[in-house]
Each structure stands twice: as C-alpha cells, then as structure tokens.
Design a protein around this motif. Structure first.
Motif, mmCIF file in Angstrom:
data_model
loop_
_atom_site.group_PDB
_atom_site.id
_atom_site.type_symbol
_atom_site.label_atom_id
_atom_site.label_comp_id
_atom_site.label_asym_id
_atom_site.label_seq_id
_atom_site.Cartn_x
_atom_site.Cartn_y
_atom_site.Cartn_z
ATOM 1 N N VAL A 4 40.043 36.916 31.208
ATOM 2 C CA VAL A 4 40.257 37.825 32.328
ATOM 3 C C VAL A 4 40.705 39.150 31.730
ATOM 4 C CG1 VAL A 4 41.546 38.244 34.455
ATOM 5 C CG2 VAL A 4 40.923 35.894 33.798
ATOM 6 N N GLU A 6 41.420 43.263 32.366
ATOM 7 C CA GLU A 6 41.589 44.413 33.260
ATOM 8 C C GLU A 6 41.205 45.700 32.542
ATOM 9 O OE1 GLU A 6 45.256 41.673 34.048
ATOM 10 O OE2 GLU A 6 44.259 42.536 32.304
ATOM 11 N N SER A 21 39.666 47.522 37.423
ATOM 12 C CA SER A 21 38.593 46.537 37.377
ATOM 13 C C SER A 21 39.067 45.288 36.655
ATOM 14 C CB SER A 21 37.374 47.105 36.644
ATOM 15 O OG SER A 21 36.893 48.271 37.262
ATOM 16 N N CYS A 22 38.471 44.181 36.998
ATOM 17 C CA CYS A 22 38.808 42.914 36.368
ATOM 18 C C CYS A 22 37.514 42.141 36.128
ATOM 19 C CB CYS A 22 39.744 42.119 37.260
ATOM 20 S SG CYS A 22 40.125 40.463 36.652
ATOM 21 N N ARG A 34 41.376 35.129 44.286
ATOM 22 C CA ARG A 34 41.510 36.274 43.377
ATOM 23 C C ARG A 34 42.737 37.063 43.784
ATOM 24 N NH1 ARG A 34 36.469 37.655 40.978
ATOM 25 N NH2 ARG A 34 34.714 36.402 41.754
ATOM 26 N N TRP A 36 45.563 40.524 42.660
ATOM 27 C CA TRP A 36 46.131 41.570 41.831
ATOM 28 C C TRP A 36 47.647 41.530 42.001
ATOM 29 C CZ3 TRP A 36 43.652 44.429 38.288
ATOM 30 C CH2 TRP A 36 42.261 44.550 38.375
ATOM 31 N N GLN A 71 35.884 42.312 39.872
ATOM 32 C CA GLN A 71 36.944 42.401 40.875
ATOM 33 C C GLN A 71 37.592 43.766 40.744
ATOM 34 O OE1 GLN A 71 39.420 38.932 40.901
ATOM 35 N NE2 GLN A 71 41.291 40.125 41.133
ATOM 36 N N TYR A 87 48.257 43.214 36.902
ATOM 37 C CA TYR A 87 47.617 42.010 36.372
ATOM 38 C C TYR A 87 46.560 41.496 37.351
ATOM 39 C CZ TYR A 87 51.641 41.739 33.214
ATOM 40 O OH TYR A 87 52.605 41.996 32.276
ATOM 41 N N CYS A 88 45.481 41.045 36.785
ATOM 42 C CA CYS A 88 44.437 40.369 37.548
ATOM 43 C C CYS A 88 44.639 38.863 37.397
ATOM 44 C CB CYS A 88 43.078 40.781 36.993
ATOM 45 S SG CYS A 88 41.666 39.938 37.721
ATOM 46 N N TRP A 99 45.223 34.518 33.984
ATOM 47 C CA TRP A 99 45.752 35.875 34.053
ATOM 48 C C TRP A 99 45.136 36.763 32.985
ATOM 49 C CZ3 TRP A 99 49.254 37.382 37.749
ATOM 50 C CH2 TRP A 99 49.881 36.364 38.467
ATOM 51 N N GLY A 100 44.994 38.018 33.336
ATOM 52 C CA GLY A 100 44.648 39.005 32.333
ATOM 53 C C GLY A 100 45.882 39.418 31.556
#
Length: 109
Positions: A4, A6, A21-22, A34, A36, A71, A87-88, A99-100
């Motif tokens: 993931v 971002e 963006s993700c 999904r 944020w 996303q 965080y995405c 998680w990103g």
C-alpha cells in the motif's frame, strides 16, 4: 505480499488543496473497505474518511474520497490543523488490514 503506497503529500499554503493517492498491489483478495487516516505528533491516529459496503463516511466535509484505478483523497481548504502524516488503509476479504507507510502533509504559509 500486499503493498500500500501513498503519494501526493507535501507542503501547501492555508486554504490550498491537495490530492492524496493510494496504490494497492500484491493481493488477489477482494477489498472490502478502504480508509484514510491521519496522525498528528503526540496524538492518536484518527479516521479521515472510509468507504465500505457502498457507503462513504467522512470526518470532514472538506474532504472527498473516491477510487477508480487507485484510491484518492481530495482535500480542500486546508488549515494548519490538517498538518499530519496521512495513512491509507485497506481491509481485504481474508480479514487482512494493510497500511501504507504514511505521507506527510504540511499546511503552512
């Protein structure tokens, strides 16, 4: 392995806009939710926006959450209080939560 990632963060002046963006890769599972989130130093991570089951929930009406090939979080009329690491997150059908690494958004003149 699920990745993931971002992008789109950075420095913006008060009143400005950013689009985060993700991108998600490495999973064949269905994405069932999904989200944020953001974390301000010294505070707990908090929800910004989420989408699941066709419904979208926002913590702030200035933000718009949409997804097609990736996303996105469109953030408008930003203030210094929006400065945080964003965080995405995705949740997959096998109960996975991914998680990103987070991306910095700084709102400052």
């Amino acid at each position: 392995q699920v990745q993931v990632v971002e992008s789109g963060g950075g420095l913006v002046q008060p009143g400005g806009s950013l689009r985060l963006s993700c991108a998600v890769s490495g999973t064949t599972r269905r994405i069932v939710a999904r989200g944020w989130y953001r974390q301000i130093p010294g505070k707990q991570r908090e929800l910004v926006a989420s989408r699941s089951g066709g419904s979208t929930n926002f913590a702030d009406s200035r933000f718009t959450f949409y997804n097609n090939d990736a996303q996105y979080l469109q953030m408008n009329n930003l203030t210094p209080e929006d400065t945080a690491v964003y965080y995405c997150n995705i949740r997959t059908s096998d109960w996975g939560s991914h998680w990103g690494q987070g991306i910095q958004v700084t709102v400052s003149s």
